[in-house]
Design a protein around this motif. Structure first.
Motif, PDB file in Angstrom:
ATOM      1  N   LEU A  10      19.443  40.238  45.039  1.00  0.00           N
ATOM      2  CA  LEU A  10      19.483  39.037  45.865  1.00  0.00           C
ATOM      3  C   LEU A  10      20.026  39.376  47.244  1.00  0.00           C
ATOM      4  O   LEU A  10      21.060  40.037  47.368  1.00  0.00           O
ATOM      5  CB  LEU A  10      20.379  37.981  45.206  1.00  0.00           C
ATOM      6  CG  LEU A  10      20.594  36.670  45.968  1.00  0.00           C
ATOM      7  CD1 LEU A  10      19.277  35.921  46.147  1.00  0.00           C
ATOM      8  CD2 LEU A  10      21.617  35.793  45.244  1.00  0.00           C
ATOM      9  N   GLN A  11      19.329  38.917  48.276  1.00  0.00           N
ATOM     10  CA  GLN A  11      19.853  39.030  49.633  1.00  0.00           C
ATOM     11  C   GLN A  11      20.974  38.009  49.817  1.00  0.00           C
ATOM     12  O   GLN A  11      20.771  36.808  49.620  1.00  0.00           O
ATOM     13  CB  GLN A  11      18.760  38.759  50.665  1.00  0.00           C
ATOM     14  CG  GLN A  11      17.729  39.844  50.819  1.00  0.00           C
ATOM     15  CD  GLN A  11      16.772  39.553  51.968  1.00  0.00           C
ATOM     16  OE1 GLN A  11      16.981  38.623  52.755  1.00  0.00           O
ATOM     17  NE2 GLN A  11      15.715  40.342  52.070  1.00  0.00           N
ATOM     18  N   GLY A  12      22.141  38.485  50.207  1.00  0.00           N
ATOM     19  CA  GLY A  12      23.248  37.574  50.448  1.00  0.00           C
ATOM     20  C   GLY A  12      22.937  36.563  51.531  1.00  0.00           C
ATOM     21  O   GLY A  12      23.375  35.407  51.467  1.00  0.00           O
TER      22      GLY A  12
ATOM     23  N   LEU B 235      23.411  32.366  51.262  1.00  0.00           N
ATOM     24  CA  LEU B 235      24.263  31.590  52.158  1.00  0.00           C
ATOM     25  C   LEU B 235      23.451  30.613  53.011  1.00  0.00           C
ATOM     26  O   LEU B 235      23.975  29.589  53.448  1.00  0.00           O
ATOM     27  CB  LEU B 235      25.063  32.531  53.057  1.00  0.00           C
ATOM     28  CG  LEU B 235      26.034  33.467  52.317  1.00  0.00           C
ATOM     29  CD1 LEU B 235      26.802  34.327  53.306  1.00  0.00           C
ATOM     30  CD2 LEU B 235      26.993  32.690  51.435  1.00  0.00           C
ATOM     31  N   THR B 236      22.184  30.920  53.241  1.00  0.00           N
ATOM     32  CA  THR B 236      21.333  30.021  54.017  1.00  0.00           C
ATOM     33  C   THR B 236      20.891  28.812  53.199  1.00  0.00           C
ATOM     34  O   THR B 236      20.840  27.686  53.697  1.00  0.00           O
ATOM     35  CB  THR B 236      20.093  30.778  54.535  1.00  0.00           C
ATOM     36  OG1 THR B 236      20.525  31.868  55.359  1.00  0.00           O
ATOM     37  CG2 THR B 236      19.184  29.865  55.344  1.00  0.00           C
TER      38      THR B 236
ATOM     39  N   TYR C 183      19.233  29.096  45.683  1.00  0.00           N
ATOM     40  CA  TYR C 183      19.486  30.412  45.097  1.00  0.00           C
ATOM     41  C   TYR C 183      20.587  30.384  44.039  1.00  0.00           C
ATOM     42  O   TYR C 183      20.557  31.183  43.098  1.00  0.00           O
ATOM     43  CB  TYR C 183      19.763  31.429  46.200  1.00  0.00           C
ATOM     44  CG  TYR C 183      18.508  31.727  46.988  1.00  0.00           C
ATOM     45  CD1 TYR C 183      17.529  32.557  46.461  1.00  0.00           C
ATOM     46  CD2 TYR C 183      18.270  31.123  48.219  1.00  0.00           C
ATOM     47  CE1 TYR C 183      16.353  32.808  47.154  1.00  0.00           C
ATOM     48  CE2 TYR C 183      17.098  31.361  48.918  1.00  0.00           C
ATOM     49  CZ  TYR C 183      16.137  32.207  48.378  1.00  0.00           C
ATOM     50  OH  TYR C 183      14.961  32.435  49.056  1.00  0.00           O
ATOM     51  N   LEU C 184      21.532  29.478  44.148  1.00  0.00           N
ATOM     52  CA  LEU C 184      22.509  29.338  43.068  1.00  0.00           C
ATOM     53  C   LEU C 184      21.818  28.871  41.791  1.00  0.00           C
ATOM     54  O   LEU C 184      22.159  29.322  40.689  1.00  0.00           O
ATOM     55  CB  LEU C 184      23.607  28.354  43.467  1.00  0.00           C
ATOM     56  CG  LEU C 184      24.625  28.864  44.489  1.00  0.00           C
ATOM     57  CD1 LEU C 184      25.538  27.734  44.936  1.00  0.00           C
ATOM     58  CD2 LEU C 184      25.450  30.022  43.918  1.00  0.00           C
TER      59      LEU C 184
ATOM     60  N   PRO D 111      22.434  33.426  58.997  1.00  0.00           N
ATOM     61  CA  PRO D 111      23.224  34.381  59.778  1.00  0.00           C
ATOM     62  C   PRO D 111      22.461  34.814  61.020  1.00  0.00           C
ATOM     63  O   PRO D 111      21.250  34.570  61.136  1.00  0.00           O
ATOM     64  CB  PRO D 111      23.406  35.551  58.803  1.00  0.00           C
ATOM     65  CG  PRO D 111      22.230  35.463  57.889  1.00  0.00           C
ATOM     66  CD  PRO D 111      21.917  34.004  57.751  1.00  0.00           C
ATOM     67  N   PRO D 112      23.124  35.449  61.968  1.00  0.00           N
ATOM     68  CA  PRO D 112      22.429  35.927  63.170  1.00  0.00           C
ATOM     69  C   PRO D 112      21.272  36.857  62.806  1.00  0.00           C
ATOM     70  O   PRO D 112      21.363  37.646  61.868  1.00  0.00           O
ATOM     71  CB  PRO D 112      23.528  36.680  63.935  1.00  0.00           C
ATOM     72  CG  PRO D 112      24.809  36.111  63.421  1.00  0.00           C
ATOM     73  CD  PRO D 112      24.565  35.746  61.996  1.00  0.00           C
TER      74      PRO D 112
END
Length: 306
Positions: A207-209, A213-214, A219-220, A274-275
Motif C-alpha cells: 500500500l502506498q502511504g 492519507l489522501t 483504503y482503511l 501530499p506534495p
C-alpha cells in the motif's frame, strides 16, 4: 497461550523503512476495535531479551532509547498506564528476564490483548533478513502490510532527521550519509520483497502511504477487508483517530519515544494529498545535484511512483 493458539495468532506487521508514515498508519489501524497498535517494540532483532538490549548497546551510546516503545508497551499492558513509576517497573521486568526468548515476549504481549490482534511497525524488523525470518517463525499466520512511500519524500525526511540529530556537526557528517539514504530505501524494500514473495497469497499486501492519507475511508476499508475485521462505518471512523492510541503522545521521562517524534507531538490524522514529487529531478540532499540511480527508479516505478 497454548502452542496451537500461538501458531494461529495473526498479528499485523507493517514492513517498511523508517520515515514511511508507519507511526500514523500503525496508530490508525490500532484504533480498530479488533486490533491494537503498538509502538516500536523491536521484538525481532535477536533471540532473547538480553540479546536485544546488547544489540542496541552495540549501535552506540544512547541507542537504548529505541527500546522506549517496548517499555511503554509492557507498562501499558501490565498496569494500564504509562507513568515514570510504571515504566520503571516495566524496565525492571525486562531486565530481570535476559533469557526470555523474544518469541515468548511477543506471545506475552499477544496474550495480554485477549482477542485483539496487535499491529507492530518496528523498522528494525526489516533491517536484516534474519529478523524477518525470526518474525515469521514466531507468527507463521501473521499478516504483512508492505507500506511504501515515494523515495524522494522518504529520502528528504531521512536527511532532515539526520541533520536534526547531528546539530552543529551536520555539515561535516553529510558526506558520509547522503548516498546511504537512497541505498537504505532500496535495500529495505528489496529485502521486504524477497520476504513477501515467498508468502502464500493474501498473507501480504502493498500500500502506498500517500494513498491512505489522501483517501483514508477508501483504503482503511480495503485494509480491513484484507484483515477480515469489521468494515462498518464505526470501525472505519475509529481508525481515523490515531490520537486516541495510548502511545500517540510523548512518553514519561524514562521512556519518551517509541514512535516518530512529529507524530507524537501532533498525532491527529491530517488527510490530504501530499506534495507532488517525481523520480527525475536532482536530489535536494546530494551535494553534486545527482538524481536517483536506475535501480531505485525501477523499483519505485514497480511500486507505482513516477
Amino acid at each position: 497461550m497454548s502452542d496451537q493458539a500461538r501458531t494461529d495468532h495473526r498479528p499485523v506487521f507493517i514492513l517498511c523503512p523508517a520515515r514511511s508514515f508507519s507511526s500514523v498508519v500503525c496508530g490508525m489501524l490500532g484504533q480498530h476495535p479488533e486490533l491494537y497498535g503498538l509502538p516500536e517494540t523491536n521484538f525481532f532483532v535477536a533471540d532473547t531479551v538480553g540479546e536485544v538490549f546488547r544489540w542496541f548497546r552495540k549501535l552506540g551510546p544512547g541507542n537504548l532509547h529505541r527500546l522506549d516503545g517496548l517499555a511503554r508497551t509492557i507498562a501499558q499492558l501490565h498496569e494500564g498506564e504509562q507513568t515514570e513509576a510504571t515504566v520503571e517497573r516495566a524496565w525492571q521486568w525486562l531486565r530481570e528476564r535476559p533469557d526470555m526468548t523474544t518469541a515468548e515476549l511477543a506471545y506475552h504481549v499477544a496474550r495480554r490483548l485477549g482477542n485483539r490482534r496487535f499491529v507492530e511497525k518496528s523498522p528494525s524488523n526489516c533491517s536484516e533478513f534474519d529478523n524477518l525470518v525470526r518474525l515469521y517463525r514466531t507468527f507463521p499466520k501473521a499478516c504483512f502490510l508492505h507500506l511504501v512511500r515515494h523515495p524522494r519524500s522518504t529520502g528528504k525526511s531521512l536527511y532532515e532527521m539526520h541533520r536534526r540529530r547531528q546539530g552543529k556537526d551536520a555539515e561535516a557528517a553529510d558526506a558520509g550519509n547522503t548516498e546511504r539514504i537512497e541505498n537504505y530505501w532500496f535495500k529495505v524494500h528489496d529485502r521486504i520483497l524477497r520476504f513477501t514473495e515467498r508468502l502464500p497469497a493474501r498473507q501480504s499486501i502493498r500500500l502506498q502511504g500517500e494513498l491512505l492519507l489522501t483517501d483514508p475511508d477508501r483504503y482503511l476499508r480495503q485494509v480491513a477487508e484484507w484483515l477480515e475485521v469489521r468494515t462498518d462505518a464505526a470501525a472505519i471512523e475509529a481508525m481515523k483517530h490515531p490520537e486516541n492510541s495510548p502511545f500517540a503522545g510523548i512518553g514519561p521521562a524514562n521512556a519518551r519515544g517509541g514512535n516518530d517524534r512529529k507524530y507524537m507531538e501532533k498525532p491527529e490524522l491530517r488527510p490530504g494529498a501530499p506534495p507532488r514529487v517525481n523520480l527525475t529531478d536532482p536530489l535536494d540532499w546530494m551535494p553534486d545535484g545527482s538524481g536517483f540511480s536506475p535501480t531505485t527508479v525501477a523499483l519505485a516505478r514497480r511500486f507505482g511512483y513516477r
